[in-house]
Scaffold this active site. Structure first.
Site: not given
Length: 302
Positions: A164, A136
């Site tokens: 992400k 992330y």
């Protein structure tokens, strides 16, 4: 290791009772409703799930409840957001035991690591579990940038399969594709540049505002997948005032308030956060009500 993760993965909310205890029944209802409305995966205990406001045992309880109600209908990917590598491994292993389908691994909280330290953190978790991992990247929120240099250092870690991307600079999607080809599955992670990310190679969208408008979110991604860019742009422009909320400091309160306005959950949040008040609360309510009153036609023509 490969995954078939794609489509819309809402970062689901953790519901809270009036006495500030966890409301697992309400959390399960929120999750079940999202699945019934067509989402293709779930992020449990991400930023919107108030991960860092929960202790270890609470995180495991929330995740277990979400896995239970999901019952294999869609993948459940849980956030791993910890101060250090030891704590991250501990929770990651507990998540694997609880039945999670994957991990969304964040950089260490508080300490900003150098590239080799960040890579070691990711490697440490990746080699301690058998679950697929989505890294992330969110520099505005967490002050750490997952650079191509870091991704090259962990390219041999088989469990690290996805990224992400929540940086507002959409050039990163192209840079990642040029550097690594299809080695990593890309997800758009910042709501108000999601369409740009999908056009530039993201396979899916980890979304906050999907919690309030799941059908429209699913329709947007499906329009992109079938090449109906006109419909995708129409939905995106309608959605954009709300999508901007995902980039604000009070995104958790705003998203939970939007859920409440749409009859999907409660605006209650865990301290130190508090529900929105005054002009900001009125502003968000008005935005949600305007969106609800002007929803786009999702009928597929022809």
């Amino acid at each position: 290791m490969t995954v078939d993760w794609k489509g819309v993965f809402p970062a689901v909310t953790t519901q809270v009772a009036e006495d500030m205890s966890l409301d697992l029944d309400a959390t399960q209802k929120v999750v079940d409703a999202l699945i019934r409305d067509g989402v293709t995966g779930l992020i449990a205990l991400g930023t919107v799930g108030e991960n860092n406001s929960l202790d270890y045992d609470e995180k495991v309880r929330v995740l277990t409840a979400i896995v239970e109600v999901t019952a294999g209908r869609v993948p459940v990917v849980t956030g791993v957001s910890e101060y250090d590598t030891r704590r991250a491994i501990r929770y990651a292993q507990a998540a694997e035991k609880a039945g999670a389908d994957g991990l969304m691994l964040l950089p260490p909280m508080v300490y900003v690591p150098k590239p080799h330290e960040l890579a070691a953190h990711f490697r440490g978790v990746g080699e301690a579990v058998g679950l697929p991992i989505m890294l992330y990247n969110n520099p505005p929120a967490y002050r750490t940038v997952i650079t191509p240099e870091v991704m090259a250092m962990v390219e041999d870690v088989k469990t690290i399969v996805a990224v992400k991307e929540s940086a507002p600079d959409t050039r990163r999607f192209t840079d990642f594709k040029n550097a690594f080809g299809d080695r990593y599955v890309l997800f758009a992670g910042l709501d108000d540049v999601a369409l740009e990310g999908l056009w530039l190679g993201a396979r899916g969208w980890v979304s906050g505002l999907t919690n309030a408008f799941p059908k429209e979110s699913v329709a947007l991604v499906e329009a992109v997948e079938r090449g109906d860019n006109a419909k995708a742009v129409e939905i995106y422009r309608w959605f954009m005032p709300l999508l901007h909320l995902d980039a604000e400091h009070d995104l958790v309160q705003s998203i939970k308030l939007a859920e409440q306005v749409m009859g999907r959950g409660s605006e209650r949040v865990l301290p130190p956060r508090m529900p929105l008040i005054g002009e900001r609360r009125a502003e968000v309510i008005a935005m949600v009500e305007q969106a609800a009153a002007t929803r786009p036609d999702l009928t597929i023509k022809g």
